[in-house]
Design an enzyme around this catalytic site. Structure first.
Site, mmCIF file in Angstrom:
data_model
loop_
_atom_site.group_PDB
_atom_site.id
_atom_site.type_symbol
_atom_site.label_atom_id
_atom_site.label_comp_id
_atom_site.label_asym_id
_atom_site.label_seq_id
_atom_site.Cartn_x
_atom_site.Cartn_y
_atom_site.Cartn_z
ATOM 1 N N ASP A 1 16.087 48.707 -18.368
ATOM 2 C CA ASP A 1 15.831 49.637 -19.486
ATOM 3 C C ASP A 1 15.145 48.911 -20.651
ATOM 4 O OD1 ASP A 1 16.876 51.950 -18.370
ATOM 5 O OD2 ASP A 1 18.887 51.605 -19.157
ATOM 6 N N LYS B 1 26.471 53.180 -15.115
ATOM 7 C CA LYS B 1 25.835 51.884 -15.387
ATOM 8 C C LYS B 1 26.825 50.719 -15.553
ATOM 9 C CE LYS B 1 21.612 53.737 -17.381
ATOM 10 N NZ LYS B 1 20.643 53.712 -18.471
#
Ligand code: NDP
Length: 285
Positions: free
Chosen positions: A107, A71
């Site tokens: 997210d 990420k």
């Protein structure tokens, strides 16, 4: 009339990645929308990430999700970041806009949507986040950007927790404090939303629960978990037993998949069907 046999590709790069269920959810949505899109779940080692991104660019993939451990590392391979991804410092979704790769972080948006849909909009509220890792950063920043009045960060590793609190205070309008995680810590007074954004409770450690004083959790509070496997975590059970509203991690997962679907295809996501597909995968349908 000419016919196209070409697939539009998206997917996820991770290491490990085998147990990531997002493909089931996205492919259910593609089938429902009647579009020739495929979601591929791909094992990519850290040292191969650059080649993998160049490969998806070369094959004109429409986008990709990133999971552990890519990420942060993916950022150096992208052309642009969304404002939220810039603040969070991590990307879980890449959108290919005519050859330019835009990094997003969905997210926190997934958790935010899950909270709002459960009648728990963080706007004007005091949000307490357990954890300061990738998921916690995304959740804390999005809650703050959505107008949370106050954000308390509780984390085991002090430096990581302090950094996140400084980030939220510096880049958003929310007041943010850091509290070191002492065993059995009480939930800060006035907390409206308590979010477990650690990996505690994740399969296979399904009996584990965050070490907090559960008697400081009460009715009127909501407790949300990022852990979705299993969805019914000991953290949520303890909180619900004290009268708090329990919000499991399935909503966060489906909602971020829905946001990704929309970013990639431009279509509205069939959210109810996506949730059914995920529940089916966990034997909950
Ligand atoms: P990271 O490794 O980046 O962060 C893990 C966090 O958990 C850190 O803050 C770490 O604290 C804390 N932690 C772990 N074990 C303990 C422990 N025993 N005691 C106290 N703190 C602990 O992981 P991610 O943030 O990427 O992922 C966290 C969870 O979120 C995972 O379960 C993942 O599956 C889930 N997730 C769910 C999503 C969804 O859609 N529902 C989306 C993304 C993630 P420290 O800093 O001290 O190490």
């Amino acid at each position: 009339m000419s016919k196209s046999y070409r697939s539009e590709l998206v997917g996820v790069f991770g290491y490990p990645v085998d147990e990531n269920p997002t493909g089931v959810v996205e492919e259910a949505a593609f089938r429902e929308a009647g579009i020739p899109w495929r979601y591929l779940t791909v094992l990519v080692k850290p040292e191969d990430l650059g080649d993998a991104v160049r490969g998806m660019r070369a094959m004109n993939w429409r986008g990709v999700n990133l999971t552990i451990p890519h990420k942060i590392a993916v950022i150096s391979h992208l052309d642009e970041l969304s404002p939220a991804a810039e603040i969070i410092g991590a990307v879980n979704t890449v959108v290919n806009r005519e050859g330019r790769l835009l990094g997003e972080n969905t997210d926190g948006k997934g958790m935010l949507k899950s909270l709002v849909e459960s009648g728990r909009d963080p706007k004007g509220r005091h949000v307490t986040v357990l954890g300061a890792g990738g998921a916690a950063r995304a959740v804390a920043v999005e809650c703050a950007l959505a107008g949370a009045r106050k954000v308390s960060i509780i984390n085991r590793t002090v430096l990581r927790g302090e950094e996140l609190a400084a980030l939220v205070s510096g880049k958003t309008a929310a007041a943010c404090e850091f509290l070191p995680w002492t065993p059995g810590i009480r939930v800060p007074e006035g907390t409206d939303l308590l979010i477990n954004a650690t990996s505690i409770g994740l399969f296979p450690d399904t009996d584990a629960r965050p070490d907090i004083d559960y008697d400081s959790v009460g009715p009127g509070m909501a407790a949300a978990d990022v852990v979705f496997n299993p969805p019914d975590t000991p953290f949520l059970k303890e909180a619900a037993a004290r009268g708090a509203q329990a919000i499991n991690g399935l909503g966060m997962l489906v909602n971020q998949a829905a946001v990704n679907f929309n970013l990639w295809t431009g279509l509205k996501a069939p959210e109810a069907l996506m949730m059914e597909a995920l529940k089916g995968e966990f034997g909950l349908a």
